[in-house]
Design a protein around this motif. Structure first.
Motif, PDB file in Angstrom:
ATOM      1  N   GLY A   1       0.810  -1.208   0.000  1.00 24.96           N
ATOM      2  CA  GLY A   1       0.000   0.000   0.000  1.00 24.96           C
ATOM      3  C   GLY A   1       0.843   1.258   0.000  1.00 24.96           C
ATOM      4  N   VAL A   2       0.535   2.197  -0.892  1.00 23.13           N
ATOM      5  CA  VAL A   2       1.177   3.510  -0.937  1.00 23.13           C
ATOM      6  C   VAL A   2       0.084   4.569  -0.919  1.00 23.13           C
ATOM      7  CG1 VAL A   2       3.258   2.718  -2.134  1.00 23.13           C
ATOM      8  CG2 VAL A   2       1.269   3.432  -3.471  1.00 23.13           C
ATOM      9  N   ASP A   3       0.465   5.808  -0.606  1.00 23.44           N
ATOM     10  CA  ASP A   3      -0.532   6.867  -0.490  1.00 23.44           C
ATOM     11  C   ASP A   3      -1.223   7.154  -1.816  1.00 23.44           C
ATOM     12  OD1 ASP A   3      -0.039   7.212   2.219  1.00 23.44           O
ATOM     13  OD2 ASP A   3       1.583   8.627   1.849  1.00 23.44           O
ATOM     14  N   THR A   4      -0.427   7.306  -2.863  1.00 20.88           N
ATOM     15  CA  THR A   4      -0.959   7.611  -4.186  1.00 20.88           C
ATOM     16  C   THR A   4      -0.079   6.956  -5.241  1.00 20.88           C
ATOM     17  OG1 THR A   4       0.364   9.630  -4.409  1.00 20.88           O
ATOM     18  CG2 THR A   4      -1.838   9.867  -3.439  1.00 20.88           C
ATOM     19  N   LEU A   5      -0.584   6.875  -6.456  1.00 23.72           N
ATOM     20  CA  LEU A   5       0.275   6.473  -7.559  1.00 23.72           C
ATOM     21  C   LEU A   5       1.334   7.552  -7.762  1.00 23.72           C
ATOM     22  CD1 LEU A   5      -2.189   5.088 -10.265  1.00 23.72           C
ATOM     23  CD2 LEU A   5      -0.850   3.811  -8.592  1.00 23.72           C
ATOM     24  N   PRO A   6       2.542   7.181  -8.161  1.00 27.16           N
ATOM     25  CA  PRO A   6       3.582   8.205  -8.337  1.00 27.16           C
ATOM     26  C   PRO A   6       3.214   9.180  -9.449  1.00 27.16           C
ATOM     27  CG  PRO A   6       4.296   6.097  -9.244  1.00 27.16           C
ATOM     28  CD  PRO A   6       3.030   5.827  -8.483  1.00 27.16           C
ATOM     29  N   ALA A   7       3.469  10.452  -9.200  1.00 28.52           N
ATOM     30  CA  ALA A   7       3.197  11.453 -10.230  1.00 28.52           C
ATOM     31  C   ALA A   7       4.178  11.326 -11.388  1.00 28.52           C
ATOM     32  CB  ALA A   7       3.285  12.855  -9.626  1.00 28.52           C
ATOM     33  N   THR A   8       5.348  10.765 -11.101  1.00 34.48           N
ATOM     34  CA  THR A   8       6.373  10.570 -12.114  1.00 34.48           C
ATOM     35  C   THR A   8       7.285   9.436 -11.685  1.00 34.48           C
ATOM     36  OG1 THR A   8       8.263  11.590 -13.250  1.00 34.48           O
ATOM     37  CG2 THR A   8       7.819  12.325 -11.013  1.00 34.48           C
ATOM     38  N   PHE A   9       7.898   8.771 -12.672  1.00 31.73           N
ATOM     39  CA  PHE A   9       8.915   7.763 -12.372  1.00 31.73           C
ATOM     40  C   PHE A   9      10.322   8.360 -12.459  1.00 31.73           C
ATOM     41  CE2 PHE A   9       5.493   4.795 -13.856  1.00 31.73           C
ATOM     42  CZ  PHE A   9       5.353   4.121 -12.654  1.00 31.73           C
ATOM     43  N   ASN A  10      10.387   9.653 -12.727  1.00 26.49           N
ATOM     44  CA  ASN A  10      11.675  10.340 -12.771  1.00 26.49           C
ATOM     45  C   ASN A  10      11.949  10.950 -11.407  1.00 26.49           C
ATOM     46  OD1 ASN A  10      13.904  11.977 -13.190  1.00 26.49           O
ATOM     47  ND2 ASN A  10      13.234  12.652 -15.212  1.00 26.49           N
ATOM     48  N   ALA A  11      12.850  10.337 -10.658  1.00 24.85           N
ATOM     49  CA  ALA A  11      13.114  10.762  -9.283  1.00 24.85           C
ATOM     50  C   ALA A  11      13.774  12.129  -9.202  1.00 24.85           C
ATOM     51  CB  ALA A  11      14.007   9.729  -8.588  1.00 24.85           C
ATOM     52  N   PHE A  12      14.233  12.681 -10.336  1.00 27.46           N
ATOM     53  CA  PHE A  12      14.907  13.971 -10.332  1.00 27.46           C
ATOM     54  C   PHE A  12      13.990  15.112 -10.746  1.00 27.46           C
ATOM     55  CE2 PHE A  12      18.298  10.834 -10.838  1.00 27.46           C
ATOM     56  CZ  PHE A  12      19.123  11.184  -9.777  1.00 27.46           C
ATOM     57  N   GLN A  13      12.691  14.845 -10.811  1.00 28.65           N
ATOM     58  CA  GLN A  13      11.736  15.903 -11.093  1.00 28.65           C
ATOM     59  C   GLN A  13      11.097  16.399  -9.803  1.00 28.65           C
ATOM     60  OE1 GLN A  13       9.150  14.132 -14.108  1.00 28.65           O
ATOM     61  NE2 GLN A  13      10.387  15.035 -15.744  1.00 28.65           N
ATOM     62  N   ALA A  14      10.594  17.629  -9.852  1.00 29.94           N
ATOM     63  CA  ALA A  14      10.126  18.290  -8.641  1.00 29.94           C
ATOM     64  C   ALA A  14       8.944  17.594  -7.988  1.00 29.94           C
ATOM     65  CB  ALA A  14       9.758  19.747  -8.957  1.00 29.94           C
ATOM     66  N   ASP A  15       8.106  16.928  -8.767  1.00 30.69           N
ATOM     67  CA  ASP A  15       6.916  16.300  -8.183  1.00 30.69           C
ATOM     68  C   ASP A  15       7.118  14.823  -7.876  1.00 30.69           C
ATOM     69  OD1 ASP A  15       7.069  15.712 -10.857  1.00 30.69           O
ATOM     70  OD2 ASP A  15       4.931  15.971 -11.264  1.00 30.69           O
ATOM     71  N   ALA A  16       8.364  14.369  -7.900  1.00 32.68           N
ATOM     72  CA  ALA A  16       8.630  13.000  -7.442  1.00 32.68           C
ATOM     73  C   ALA A  16       8.267  12.907  -5.971  1.00 32.68           C
ATOM     74  CB  ALA A  16      10.099  12.651  -7.652  1.00 32.68           C
ATOM     75  N   ASP A  17       7.703  11.779  -5.556  1.00 33.65           N
ATOM     76  CA  ASP A  17       7.235  11.646  -4.181  1.00 33.65           C
ATOM     77  C   ASP A  17       7.726  10.340  -3.576  1.00 33.65           C
ATOM     78  OD1 ASP A  17       5.649   9.742  -5.448  1.00 33.65           O
ATOM     79  OD2 ASP A  17       3.880  11.028  -5.491  1.00 33.65           O
ATOM     80  N   SER A  18       7.183   9.999  -2.410  1.00 37.68           N
ATOM     81  CA  SER A  18       7.632   8.797  -1.717  1.00 37.68           C
ATOM     82  C   SER A  18       7.328   7.538  -2.526  1.00 37.68           C
ATOM     83  CB  SER A  18       6.984   8.709  -0.330  1.00 37.68           C
ATOM     84  OG  SER A  18       5.575   8.664  -0.434  1.00 37.68           O
ATOM     85  N   ALA A  19       6.225   7.539  -3.287  1.00 39.85           N
ATOM     86  CA  ALA A  19       5.915   6.383  -4.121  1.00 39.85           C
ATOM     87  C   ALA A  19       6.935   6.246  -5.247  1.00 39.85           C
ATOM     88  CB  ALA A  19       4.506   6.511  -4.704  1.00 39.85           C
ATOM     89  N   THR A  20       7.395   7.364  -5.787  1.00 38.47           N
ATOM     90  CA  THR A  20       8.447   7.333  -6.804  1.00 38.47           C
ATOM     91  C   THR A  20       9.697   6.672  -6.245  1.00 38.47           C
ATOM     92  OG1 THR A  20       7.619   9.420  -7.727  1.00 38.47           O
ATOM     93  CG2 THR A  20       9.829   8.728  -8.392  1.00 38.47           C
ATOM     94  N   THR A  21      10.088   7.098  -5.053  1.00 35.32           N
ATOM     95  CA  THR A  21      11.293   6.551  -4.426  1.00 35.32           C
ATOM     96  C   THR A  21      11.147   5.064  -4.154  1.00 35.32           C
ATOM     97  OG1 THR A  21      11.710   8.690  -3.376  1.00 35.32           O
ATOM     98  CG2 THR A  21      12.821   6.764  -2.435  1.00 35.32           C
ATOM     99  N   ARG A  22       9.995   4.669  -3.622  1.00 32.28           N
ATOM    100  CA  ARG A  22       9.776   3.266  -3.273  1.00 32.28           C
ATOM    101  C   ARG A  22       9.819   2.374  -4.515  1.00 32.28           C
ATOM    102  NH1 ARG A  22      10.571   1.515   1.309  1.00 32.28           N
ATOM    103  NH2 ARG A  22       8.936   2.608   2.441  1.00 32.28           N
TER     104      ARG A  22
END
Length: 808
Positions: A71-92
């Motif tokens: 379970g994660v909070d939301t789907l990642p806004a991006t799969f690019n971890a170097f963009q400003a809207d990368a989030d915890s789901a992106t990192t995970r």
């Protein structure tokens, strides 16, 4: 470049990856910062990191196959971890798909990852620093191409900041690279730096293939929605927005330990739905809040209740008398009442049944506990207002009982309730040292003395405004090595003279103006209440017992007089209401036995007598006719209960030294963007994640804001707007220092300066609570360490569905 619109003319520079990760923490309300690699020195505090709690199991005890849902909070806004809207789901998710060259271990130290590197070290220091990476000979991308120098070169060029076509959120370290070359063979990468960089291990993690970083289009847009080429134990199989899932599958080209799971599904589940998702099997692992953790604990406790009704959940609060009345109404002669009562009883019955079924299912889960690699701080906005004076900031800090605040959050969870002593390392990390002594321990008298020195006095809110200038203790501390003793004495003399002038002016002030000021304040307070604001110190204090019930009109009268004294004319007009209220109590309030010549009790006084100041105004500090009240912004979401509890305690602590707090609760969605980033707050609670690289990741958080040509303020990530040139210089020296012990000493000096500036007050390391299916191994509360996704799986016997194991 990403800019955030701000009402105060404040904008950011490039937002770093650290900021995008912090956004997820802020919005969850369980709203992070840094440390250096290497062995600990004699100067380190003897602290230990909270241990992992992941149900560790040897790989040969974990079954091959099956699917785990995370379970994660939301789907990642991006799969690019170097963009400003990368989030915890992106990192995970990217952690399971892409190379991380130096992941953190359980103590928060970066460790070489043998799946990708044979070695990596500094081979030259003069005339320039050179790092040689020797890659694992088996390391390949999922399309079969070997990982090599072209991938390093493409990522460097994309993140160096030299090409504005790449929309990047992080450039730290990459801008110091002068060139990247092929070494003796294709598996060697030689990186030359234009100037020394101590945190070189932070680079190229995650490492993207050149197909992503080689062009702006692929970097900016292509990598947002998919990753066609990866190099981890899993590959990306698909994304379903309708189902809210990201599905990973075992990577057939993976050269390391084979992934135990066939598939790993990340599923978006809101925090309020976590308990239901766990109970119905939608997820096997998920971060949870304290209330959900309590439900799992109760489920295990109730295992042996032999079918007896639960003493918690829906209907548990119904008394026998209420139950009897409900039955009587349901089967009474009044058909309309009976129908309503029967519907309510049926609704309650279904709720009790559903809750009971969920509790039974929750017995299959365990709560894994640790301390999250993140800390919660109290941020003090020093841009303007009372907190622009560092004496007021230091007074706020000295008023806080940080031990009590840590106990509030961590104590009930059975976790170490110790306040954090550093901005740049967490307990257990190498180099951790409690630097809070630079500010001082909790001391009410010292806090009051600092406020008095800054000109905030009892009754100061009623004084006639005059021009004053705030001093800066932080600036004195910054220049303490070369400050002039004679100037200090002159400053003291000036302060004494100002105090005498203030007293004389107070004695000569016009009574009518004082009354008018109180009338204006009364209107302001009423308006604030209409907006839903809570002003601590003006009415019931957090944690204080509620006043006895009174008629609505009487209660209104009590509130009006207790908060703000009425003017002479208003006092007579409100006499009737005051008679209903009786004794108002507390200093300055009117006693019921006071009599008007007519015999009526109330707030009467001889004509021309100024109304007495209310208790709150008498206890509140003020200056130049203004009360000392700070705007305290807190998130209002369902996952923010612990933050709000901490906020209430802080407000009560400040109230004891005469500082009022105007608490505003805002939605999680607007908390960061509209308040923290824009500077629309005096006090706020939010967190920063841990890092192994404080010189790199800590600098933008504490860098001195710089004025821009358009008059705005460039704050980077320093949302407190508090910083000094000396702090920036120490960060720069540490980032260029290749000797780890020297760099660590420099970071301790930085931390001491940050404490002294009192813009950020670390409170405690955040708790980490994770619900995990008892059958799932090597997953849970990871603490500092990155997960080893290839080791996660279901235990052999439990994977086969053994009833005996399910009862454990």
């Amino acid at each position: 470049m990403s800019h955030v619109g701000v009402p105060r003319g404040t904008v950011h520079k490039r937002r770093s990856l650290r900021q995008s990760r912090s956004l997820a923490l802020l919005t969850t309300g369980v709203l992070t910062i840094p440390v250096l690699a290497g062995c600990s020195s004699d100067g380190d505090d003897t602290t230990r990191a909270a241990p992992q709690d992941i149900a560790s199991a040897a790989r040969d005890t974990v079954a091959d196959g099956s699917t785990a849902n995370w379970g994660v909070d939301t789907l990642p806004a991006t799969f690019n971890a170097f963009q400003a809207d990368a989030d915890s789901a992106t990192t995970r998710i990217t952690g399971a798909l892409l190379p991380s060259l130096f992941p953190m271990d359980a103590k928060g130290r970066p460790q070489l990852n043998p799946d990708y590197l044979e070695s990596a070290k500094v081979i030259e220091r003069e005339p320039k620093q050179v790092v040689l990476y020797k890659l694992n000979q088996q390391a390949v991308w999922s399309d079969g191409r070997e990982i090599g120098a072209p991938d390093f070169v493409a990522q460097w060029r994309a993140l160096s900041g030299k090409d504005s076509a790449f929309w990047t959120a992080r450039n730290s370290g990459y801008e110091r690279i002068e060139k990247i070359e092929r070494g003796a063979d294709d598996l060697q990468v030689r990186v030359t730096f234009s100037k020394p960089y101590a945190d070189w291990r932070s680079l190229f993690s995650p490492l993207y293939p050149k197909e992503v970083t080689g062009s702006p289009d692929a970097f900016n847009d292509g990598a947002r929605t998919t990753l066609k080429n990866t190099a981890g134990p899993f590959v990306l199989r698909g994304v379903s927005k309708s189902k809210g899932t990201v599905t990973l599958a075992r990577n057939p080209r993976w050269w390391g330990d084979k992934a135990k799971l066939d598939t790993l599904v990340f599923r978006a589940i809101g925090s309020k739905d976590r308990a239901k998702a766990l109970a119905d099997g939608t997820v096997h692992i998920a971060d949870i809040d304290a209330s959900t953790a309590d439900r799992i604990t109760l489920a295990l406790r109730d295992r042996g209740n032999n079918g007896q009704p639960l003493t918690h959940g829906p209907g548990a609060e119904i008394t026998p008398a209420a139950a009897l009345r409900s039955w009587a109404l349901a089967y009474g002669s009044d058909e309309e009442q009976a129908e309503t009562a029967q519907a309510a009883r049926e609704k309650n019955r279904k709720a009790v049944a559903a809750y009971g079924a969920q509790q039974k299912a929750l017995r299959d889960f365990a709560v894994r506990k640790s301390l999250e690699p993140a800390y919660t701080q109290l941020a003090l906005n020093g841009e303007s207002g009372p907190l622009a004076d560092d004496r007021v900031r230091r007074a706020v800090a000295r008023a806080l009982d940080r031990k009590e605040l840590a106990q509030t959050v961590l104590g009930p969870l059975g976790l170490p309730a110790e306040p954090l002593g550093s901005h740049l390392a967490l307990s257990g990390q190498p180099g951790y040292k409690d630097g809070s002594g630079a500010l001082g321990e909790q001391n009410t008298k010292e806090a009051q003395g600092l406020l008095a020195d800054a000109g905030w006095t009892r009754g100061g809110a009623l004084e006639k405004p005059k021009d004053t200038k705030a001093g800066s203790e932080a600036e004195k501390a910054e220049k303490q090595d070369d400050k002039d003793d004679e100037s200090a004495e002159n400053e003291k003399s000036e302060k004494k003279k100002d105090e005498k002038d203030e007293k004389a002016e107070k004695a000569e002030k016009d009574a009518d103006k004082g009354d008018q000021q109180r009338d204006d304040d009364s209107e302001d307070t009423a308006a604030s209440r209409d907006e839903g604001l809570y002003i601590v110190g003006d009415d019931n204090k957090p944690g204080a017992p509620a006043p006895a019930a009174a008629p609505a009109s009487a209660a209104s009268a009590v509130s009006a007089v207790h908060v703000l004294a009425p003017s002479r004319t208003a006092a007579v007009q409100s006499a009737a209401l005051l008679r209903q209220a009786g004794s108002l109590g507390e200093g300055g309030a009117v006693a019921a036995q006071d009599k008007h010549p007519s015999g009526a009790a109330g707030a009467y006084a001889p004509v021309g007598t100024p109304a007495p100041a209310p208790a709150a105004a008498q206890g509140r500090l003020g200056k130049d006719g203004k009360p000392l009240t700070l705007r305290f912004v807190l998130p209002s979401g369902p996952g923010s209960q612990s933050l709000r509890s901490v906020g209430d305690k802080i407000a009560a602590m400040l109230d004891r030294i005469g500082i009022g707090t105007e608490i505003t609760k805002v939605s999680d969605e607007s908390y960061f963007k509209d308040h923290i980033a824009s500077g629309d707050f005096d006090l706020a609670l939010y967190s920063w994640p841990a890092t192994a690289y404080p010189a790199t990741d800590g600098r933008p958080i504490y860098a001195k804001p710089e004025p821009a040509t358009d008059g705005s303020l460039l704050v980077e990530q320093n949302y407190t707007r508090v910083g000094t040139d000396h702090i920036d210089q120490l960060f720069d020296r540490a980032a260029a220092e290749l000797d780890e012990n020297t760099a660590r000493d420099l970071m301790r000096q930085v931390d001491a300066r940050i404490w002294a500036a009192a813009g950020s007050i670390p409170l405690f390391q955040r708790p980490q609570l994770v619900a995990v299916d008892k059958k799932l191994a090597n997953a849970g509360a990871f603490g500092f360490a990155a997960p080893r996704y290839q080791d996660i799986g279901f235990k052999n016997r439990q994977a086969a569905g053994s009833p005996a194991d399910r009862k454990k």
